[in-house]
Scaffold this motif. Structure first.
Motif: not given
Lengths: 185, 185
Positions: B10, B110, B112-114, B116, B139, B161
């Motif tokens: 992402m 990978d 997490s959204p936070e 990234r 996203d 992460q």
């Protein structure tokens, strides 16, 4: 405060191994597939891969995309547990349903298609695919429900590509332990 | 024999950090986003997030879902490199396009959204999102192209992460080194 570790991942990736590792640390395990399997049997059908897949689709059609998550929340309410690991998340809608009632850590357990096929064949559970074609079809069905998005948007990712069950257990314990500490402070 | 390490993930997950680590090991890096940015400028548009997103969609509409991968393969042919890391895979169609011409390892990076969002704000590149709303929209656009499937079906997953750039580099080097050894024997 209800804490939920929501575990997602493609079929055979090692979700249950990861979830069971948390049971050893005092977490209560709720298996989304069990809810679907119970519902499949309640409808008089063999709980094989094809039937559970169809009942899952039906449930969503009848009660919306959060249907299975809602049933899980009922089960969780009955257990009165405050630290619950939910095994088998298939979509972000399910995650959002849990987030309305709990603090949620979404964890993706990942492994390659080749390794998952191998692990599934070793496991040989009743609703596991027998042929590569069935395996690919099952992957396709899960992806159709939106599991790719849940994996892509996970809070934590744990790779089971080269891990032993013990190593996977240790890694999930570390990830969840760190989160639990942060949440409770 | 052409070897391609295809990197997906992402926005903001750390794909470029991972790809650049392989450059240090002698791999040639081809950035899918560069192909789209060049095409965007060729069409007289500013290569910002909105325009590159739209040109990507247009390219796919005009030349099919493998359009960007085909352009990358042209670039790779010109470099004459035999070990190439392709940075920025967005769909399984792209992976399959590369698999027709090369032995491919699909690696998902990978976070997490936070995390990234935080990493993207630190980076502050021209086509990076400025607000959380733009981040979520980006996203959504990537997921719409099918990046979730590519992440779910990756051969290897590397978590960024909790990693430092050095730790991420070491992990991708390990994963690719092991694969390269298997492929060449």
């Amino acid at each position: 405060m209800l804490l939920i570790v929501a575990i997602t991942g493609m079929p055979g990736a090692g979700k249950s191994t990861a979830a069971k590792a948390l049971v050893n640390l005092g977490w209560t395990r709720v298996v989304m597939g069990d809810v679907i399997r119970a519902e499949t049997m309640r409808r008089g059908l063999e709980p094989d891969a094809k039937n559970t897949g169809e009942v899952m689709k039906l449930l969503r059609k009848e009660k919306g995309d959060s249907a299975v998550a809602d049933l899980c929340l009922e089960t969780i309410g009955k257990t009165k547990a405050e630290r619950v690991v939910v095994d088998g998340i298939r979509s972000m809608t399910e995650v959002e349903t849990f987030r309305k009632k709990a603090v949620v850590l979404l964890v993706a357990v990942d492994a390659s298609p080749e390794r998952r096929f191998e692990l599934l064949r070793e496991r040989g559970r009743k609703d596991d695919p027998l042929s590569y074609e069935m395996f690919v079809e099952r992957d396709r069905r899960e992806l159709g429900v939106g599991i790719g998005r849940a994996i892509a948007l996970a809070n934590e990712t744990v790779s089971n590509q080269h891990a032993t069950p013990d190593k996977l257990a240790a890694e999930i314990a570390e990830v969840v332990g760190r989160w639990e500490k942060n949440v409770s402070t």
